[in-house]
Each structure stands twice: as structure tokens, then as C-alpha cells.
Design an enzyme around this catalytic site. Structure first.
Site, PDB file in Angstrom:
ATOM      1  N   ASP A 138      -4.898   8.348 -10.210  1.00 58.02           N
ATOM      2  CA  ASP A 138      -5.283   8.411 -11.620  1.00 58.02           C
ATOM      3  C   ASP A 138      -5.879   7.090 -12.098  1.00 58.02           C
ATOM      4  O   ASP A 138      -6.788   7.076 -12.932  1.00 58.02           O
ATOM      5  CB  ASP A 138      -4.076   8.775 -12.491  1.00 58.02           C
ATOM      6  N   CYS A 139      -5.358   5.959 -11.606  1.00 54.41           N
ATOM      7  CA  CYS A 139      -5.893   4.676 -12.061  1.00 54.41           C
ATOM      8  C   CYS A 139      -6.986   4.137 -11.153  1.00 54.41           C
ATOM      9  O   CYS A 139      -7.666   3.165 -11.499  1.00 54.41           O
ATOM     10  CB  CYS A 139      -4.774   3.640 -12.224  1.00 54.41           C
TER      11      CYS A 139
END
Length: 399
Positions: A138-139
Site C-alpha cells: 500500500d505504501c
């Protein structure tokens, strides 16, 4: 007689007395150690030799969108990416797996290029092709990256070398019937040649056998720039047997070194390749020895005739190889030794000519006030034993 701070004060005042190791040894022979120690503040040592236990840490900077690199190649040479998202470690002896696009190199040509060549090219300001695969999270949503980097387009680029500057090493020969390709280079059959890697009396750690002034935090000449002793080196073995002059009779102490590669000079950092063995890195390293007292000066006065190395037969494929005894570095540097009545020609793996240049350049830096000494903030261990894996298990096939 003097302290490091007193020597640094003399450096700042332009009054320091500094000689290369060879010049100091000549002076000690002429006037004696006591007088030589009074006349000289610093002795400079040096070497220029392959140091395969070397490598570089690089921080690439984040992309947009960001990537968490898990696999990476720099000019086809794999770099380790198992820590920060865009942090890499490139080992000097890592072998290339592929070439740059369009170069058309054959597989064998590609494998003659390795991490040492990429490190040297980056220091020289050359562009390096980067290919990376990321772990999508996600990051860190980016899955791959292909770009070109130089030393100016990345953040940190510094050498961190786990093992450099063997205090002493071995002499390699080949008593067998076929040519052997080794980390000392080719060894001719039937004792056709002998190769030694240590520069002897020029060697930094042989001039400080008990590491009285060389320790963690010592400032050094590294690759044409400033570096430091960071820790004990891997395979650090200060308990090696020693002669009465306290110098070891074989591989002994080692150091881990660190330095900013962006400040280094490509003249002192060269990629190299050993046929049928692999790539490495030729590196110039110089260490100043402050003559704090007469005992240190006495160690710095040691001559090649007073230093020895063991002659090892590489035709025996074992960790512990038979030896043909000890030979002095003065014998090795004469170009010929005698083994079992047979005359054997010798050659150094280190460049003695360039080792002298390292010591001379470091001397010039100190004399010009461009390089001050640092006292070690902690000593290197004096009690490390040398462990092997012989008792831990049998061979396994990982293919």
C-alpha cells in the site's frame, strides 16, 4: 614522546616531520631507532591490491510512486536489497548476470564484469543502468523501475568493506600437474611460480603488529579519499603465531573500512577480474602511524628480511593445505625463492609501485596540512580465535 594532538598541532603549524615507511626504515638503519623516533612524527604506509571483501552502500532516493526494491541489477550485476526500500549493497565480487541492453556481450564476457567494476565506474562518474523489481504494498505501489544512475544522482554512496588490509597473508604455489586459477591469479603446475599478496614492509598492519595506534575511528587514505577504520575485519585473527619481533607468520589481524565513495579518485579504485575465479576490486589504502613512543617506532623499523609468510600448496583442495615452510619478504621481492631445492620465480599480487605512491601521497597530504590524524576511540580485539565450519555438518546440494 608525543601525543596525537601534539602531532596534529605540528601539522596545523606546518612543522610536522613525516616519512613514508620505506624512508623511515632506511633512516632507522642509518641512525638507529632511537634517533629516528626523535626525528619523525608520522610514518605513512600503503598498499594497492585486490580486496574482494569490499562493497558499496547506495541510497537511490524515492521514486514517484514509491518502490520497495526486492531485486535489483546495476549494469547486470545483482545488488542486495534486503533492507531499506531504496537502499542497496553491491559486493565487489558479485558476478554479472546480464549485460547492458545493446552491448551484445557473450555470456563469458558478461561474467568477467562484476561489482568491483560497477563501483569503480560509479566513482569515475560513469552512468550505470539500474533495473529493479519491487514488492507492491500500500505504501510502495510501484512494481518495477528501469533508469540510469550516476554518483551525482543518488544520495549516499559509500564503501563499506568487511575485510581489508590483512596483516599478513600466504604465498601460493601449485605442486600439482595442471594449471590452477585462484584468488591469487594463475598458479603454474609443478611449482612453476609463486604469488604473494601482501606488500611486506610497506603493509599498514605489519607496521603496527599489536594495533597500538590503529583502531576503531582511525582516519586513513581510502581509494584516494578519506576513510576510517570502522570495526575489526571478518576473519580477524590476532592470535596468529608470531616471530620474536611480534609480526605474525601468516594471516592475522584485519580491519573493516568505511569511506565516502563520492570523494574517491578512480585512479585508486579499479575493477578487476581473475580468470575462472571471478571479479574483485583493486583498492589503494594508506594508514598513518603516529610515532607516539620508541616502541611503536621500533615496530615501524621492521625490514622485509624480518617478515615471513607461509608457502601453501593450492593443489591440495582442502581448507588446511600443506606448507613448504616460511620465506621472508626480502626473498619474495628478489623475484625467486627455493622450494625443495627447486628455484621458483615469484610475483606480487599487490602493486608495490602503487603501494609506494599511496604512502607518498598520504605523506604529502599530512605535510601540506590537508590530513590530520585521529586517535582510535576503541581498540580492535586482541583475543579473537579463528573458527571453521568443519564440525557443523556435511556437504549438501542446493541446486
Amino acid at each position: 614522546m608525543r601525543t596525537v594532538e601534539e602531532i596534529n598541532h605540528r601539522i596545523r603549524q606546518g612543522q610536522v616531520k613525516v616519512l613514508t615507511a620505506e624512508a623511515f626504515k632506511h633512516l632507522a638503519l642509518e641512525v638507529g631507532v632511537t634517533q629516528a623516533a626523535k626525528a619523525v612524527d608520522v610514518v605513512t604506509t600503503g598498499t594497492f591490491e585486490p580486496m574482494e571483501s569490499s562493497g558499496a552502500i547506495l541510497n537511490l532516493g524515492h521514486t514517484d510512486p514509491p518502490i520497495k526494491i526486492r531485486r535489483c541489477q546495476l549494469d547486470g550485476v545483482p545488488a542486495y536489497a534486503g533492507f531499506g526500500a531504496v537502499d542497496l549493497y553491491l559486493g565487489a565480487s558479485q558476478i554479472a548476470e546480464s549485460s547492458r541492453v545493446g552491448e551484445g556481450l557473450e555470456t563469458e564476457d558478461v561474467r568477467e564484469r562484476g561489482g568491483g567494476h560497477v563501483i569503480a565506474d560509479l566513482i569515475a562518474g560513469k552512468p550505470i543502468q539500474l533495473r529493479a523489481v519491487g514488492q507492491v504494498t500500500d505504501c510502495y505501489p510501484r512494481a518495477s523501475l528501469e533508469t540510469t544512475i550516476t554518483r551525482e544522482t543518488i544520495n549516499q554512496f559509500y564503501l563499506f568493506n568487511p575485510r581489508n588490509l590483512y596483516q599478513n597473508f600466504i604465498v601460493g604455489v601449485n605442486g600439482g600437474d595442471r594449471l590452477l586459477h585462484t584468488y591469487l591469479g594463475p598458479l603454474q603446475p609443478r611449482l612453476g611460480n609463486a604469488v604473494y599478496s601482501n606488500p611486506g614492509a610497506l603493509s599498514p598492519l605489519l607496521n603496527d603488529p599489536h594495533l597500538q595506534v590503529i583502531g576503531i575511528g582511525s582516519r586513513i587514505f581510502l581509494g584516494g579519499g578519506i576513510g576510517y577504520v570502522a570495526w575489526e575485519g571478518t576473519q580477524h585473527f590476532p592470535l596468529q603465531k608470531r616471530l620474536p619481533n611480534q609480526t605474525p607468520i601468516g594471516p592475522a589481524a584485519t580491519v573493516a573500512l568505511i569511506g565516502d565513495a563520492k570523494q574517491m579518485d578512480p585512479d585508486w579504485v579499479r575493477g578487476c577480474y581473475f580468470k575462472s575465479y571471478g571479479p574483485s576490486l583493486m583498492l589503494g589504502v594508506g594508514v598513518p602511524i603516529p610515532l607516539l613512543n620508541e616502541e611503536i617506532a621500533r615496530y615501524c623499523a621492521v625490514q622485509d628480511a624480518e617478515l615471513v609468510a607461509p608457502v601453501m600448496d593450492f593443489s591440495i583442495p582442502r581448507r588446511v593445505r600443506p606448507t613448504f615452510g616460511l620465506v621472508s619478504y626480502s626473498q619474495l621481492k628478489s623475484g625467486q625463492i627455493t622450494i625443495d631445492g627447486q628455484k621458483v620465480r615469484t610475483a606480487p599480487l599487490a602493486s608495490l609501485y602503487r603501494a609506494r605512491q599511496v604512502a607518498e601521497q598520504l605523506k604529502d597530504w599530512i605535510a601540506a596540512g590537508q590530513f590530520e590524524l585521529t586517535a582510535a576511540i576503541a581498540p580492535l580485539p586482541s583475543d579473537r580465535s579463528f573458527l571453521s565450519q568443519d564440525r557443523w555438518g556435511s556437504q549438501v546440494n542446493l541446486s
